[in-house]
Each structure stands twice: as C-alpha cells, then as structure tokens.
Design an enzyme around this catalytic site. Structure first.
Site, PDB file in Angstrom:
ATOM      1  N   PRO A 246       7.760  -2.098  -1.633  1.00  0.00           N
ATOM      2  CA  PRO A 246       6.794  -2.626  -0.666  1.00  0.00           C
ATOM      3  C   PRO A 246       5.584  -1.735  -0.401  1.00  0.00           C
ATOM      4  O   PRO A 246       5.374  -1.249   0.716  1.00  0.00           O
ATOM      5  CB  PRO A 246       7.649  -2.795   0.597  1.00  0.00           C
ATOM      6  CG  PRO A 246       8.655  -1.702   0.495  1.00  0.00           C
ATOM      7  CD  PRO A 246       8.986  -1.593  -0.983  1.00  0.00           C
ATOM      8  N   CYS A 247       4.756  -1.561  -1.418  1.00  0.00           N
ATOM      9  CA  CYS A 247       3.543  -0.767  -1.230  1.00  0.00           C
ATOM     10  C   CYS A 247       2.582  -1.448  -0.259  1.00  0.00           C
ATOM     11  O   CYS A 247       1.682  -0.800   0.291  1.00  0.00           O
ATOM     12  CB  CYS A 247       2.865  -0.479  -2.563  1.00  0.00           C
ATOM     13  SG  CYS A 247       2.470  -1.924  -3.556  1.00  0.00           S
TER      14      CYS A 247
END
Length: 283
Positions: A246-247
């Site tokens: 989850p950048c």
C-alpha cells in the site's frame, strides 16, 4: 470496451478531480452530478454504492486538513497499535496475510530468463488491472485500462521470461483483497525483484493499516534510515505491486497526498475509499 464497473470508476474519478479543483467553493451534490452528466439522485446512489459513504463525507476524507489530523492523532501509535486478530478485522489484513519473498539473482538473471510468469486481467474498484505471478508468488500488479500496454509494461520488467495468459491460484488469492468477504482470503505470497533496501521499505508499508496514513519520513525511521526520506520515496515509487503493497498510504507530512505511479486521482480515490470502509461513522 469499457465494462460498467470501469465506467463507474471513471465517473467517480472525474467527480474526485472536480471536487479537488473546486474544493474551496465547496461544490454541492448538484454541481458535481452535472459535471459527470448524471442526475443528483443517480450520482448520490452510485457514489455511495462505490465508496460506502456519501460524497460529502468522502470530501472530508480526501481533504488535506483531514489527512493532517489523521497523521497528528494516529501516526505516533501507527506501528505499535495492536489490532483485533482474525479475519473480521480488515485493518489487520496486510500484516497477517501478505508475505514477501525476494527473488534470487538467478531468478531474474538475463531479464528473467529463468522465470515462467502467468498473467491475467481483472476489474477492481479503481479500474482495470493486470496481475502476474511466478510459481512462488505475485510478482506484478498494476492499474491499466489498455491490456496491450499493460502486458508491454510487464514484459519490460522481465524481457526474457516466458509468459502465459492464465489466472492461477496465487493471482486469485491476491484479487480477493478487493472483496469485503475476508473469509475467502488465504495467504498472499509476493515474489519480488528488488534491492535489500527496497524490500525493507515495501515490507514496512505492509504495516500501515487499511484506512490509515503514514509519511515518507516516518517510513524512513522504521527502516532504520531516518535521513533517507528521499531514498524511501524512490523505493516506494518503484513498488511493483499496486494496492497489495500500500504505497498509496504514504503521503507528505504537510497532508498533501503527493504523486502515485498509477495516477494521483486514483491515489486519492483509494485513500478515501479505504477510510470509508474502515471508519465507523457516528450516525
């Protein structure tokens, strides 16, 4: 040809863009609905079905002030908080179920000559995406509406690998992340090409719970390089697996969401969507 799901997301994205540009004017439901050529009632219904909350509440979730408040109130205990275990807790999802294995030099030597990669295309709440996996795990996931372009981008990552269009169990497990029924989710395995530093950064991103946000500086501290915010940003920007790693949950300390490999509007949409899915409204 666009599917209905893709058409709906594109309309939502257009609405988000309009809201972001005209935020200071606080556009009402009629204003936004008109811009995407829908009746107010239809827009309200479609938006609520997609986001799980009203356009007005969603506007709050994607505002800079709300992001700053989240960082101030939640950042200090972000990685120390103990979440309820079990499949009933989506915010615990990544920490429990995503496992990263780094590729060995032999596995990606000569452009992935030794790799056999299955790939497939699927719908998501945020548009079409391509997912690819080796025998050990998912090696690539990216948002892309154009299948030919998506495949070319994948091939560029592993130019000498052997590819087959096939949906396998590893990909299926990964795609379950977009569903609300977590009981169907088994362990997600990722098989990634990256430096030791990149892998370390990507693993740290998995500790950011769904619906929460972190900063580049805080991630740098977590990986033991507090002065390496820029290097952390570069590693985050090279993340090969959209959403699963989850950048999108990493933003600037100012509350500005910043860039995203798959587009800033999509990043905004994901942040708001996740917040709506995990935040219990007092109604």
């Amino acid at each position: 040809m666009e599917t209905q799901a893709t058409m709906n997301y594109n309309r939502i994205a257009k609405a988000i863009d309009y809201i972001k540009v005209h935020f200071k004017k606080q556009p009402n439901l009629d204003d936004v609905a008109e811009k995407i050529s829908l009746s107010p009632a239809h827009f309200q219904r479609m938006f609520t079905e997609w986001a799980g909350t009203s356009p007005k509440r969603f506007l709050q979730y994607i505002s800079i002030e709300h992001a700053k408040k989240m960082l101030k109130e939640e950042q200090a205990t972000l990685f120390e908080t103990t979440f309820e275990t079990g499949l009933s807790s989506p915010s615990r999802l990544h920490d429990l179920f995503v496992n990263i294995e780094g590729m060995t030099p032999a596995e990606y030597k000569n452009g992935g000559k030794n790799l056999y990669i299955n790939y497939s295309f699927a719908e998501s709440p945020f548009g079409e995406l391509i997912t690819a996996a080796t025998a050990k795990g998912v090696c690539y996931m990216a948002f892309e509406d154009d299948e030919e372009k998506a495949l070319n981008n994948l091939r560029a990552k592993f130019p000498n690998a052997t590819f087959q269009r096939k949906l396998d169990l590893l990909q299926q497990n990964a795609l379950f992340i977009f569903q609300n029924d977590w009981s169907k989710l088994s362990e997600i395995k990722l098989h990634l090409k990256g430096t030791d530093f990149q892998l370390k950064v990507w693993e740290s991103l998995l500790k950011i719970p769904m619906g929460k946000l972190s900063t580049y500086g805080y991630i740098a501290e977590q990986v033991g390089s507090p002065k390496a915010s820029r290097a952390v940003g570069t590693a985050i920007g090279s993340n090969p697996v959209a959403f699963l790693i989850p950048c999108h949950r990493v933003i600037q300390s100012s509350g500005v969401f910043g860039g995203y490999m798959w587009g800033p509007t999509r990043k905004t949409a994901i942040i708001g969507w996740e917040r709506a899915k995990t935040y219990k409204e007092n109604t």
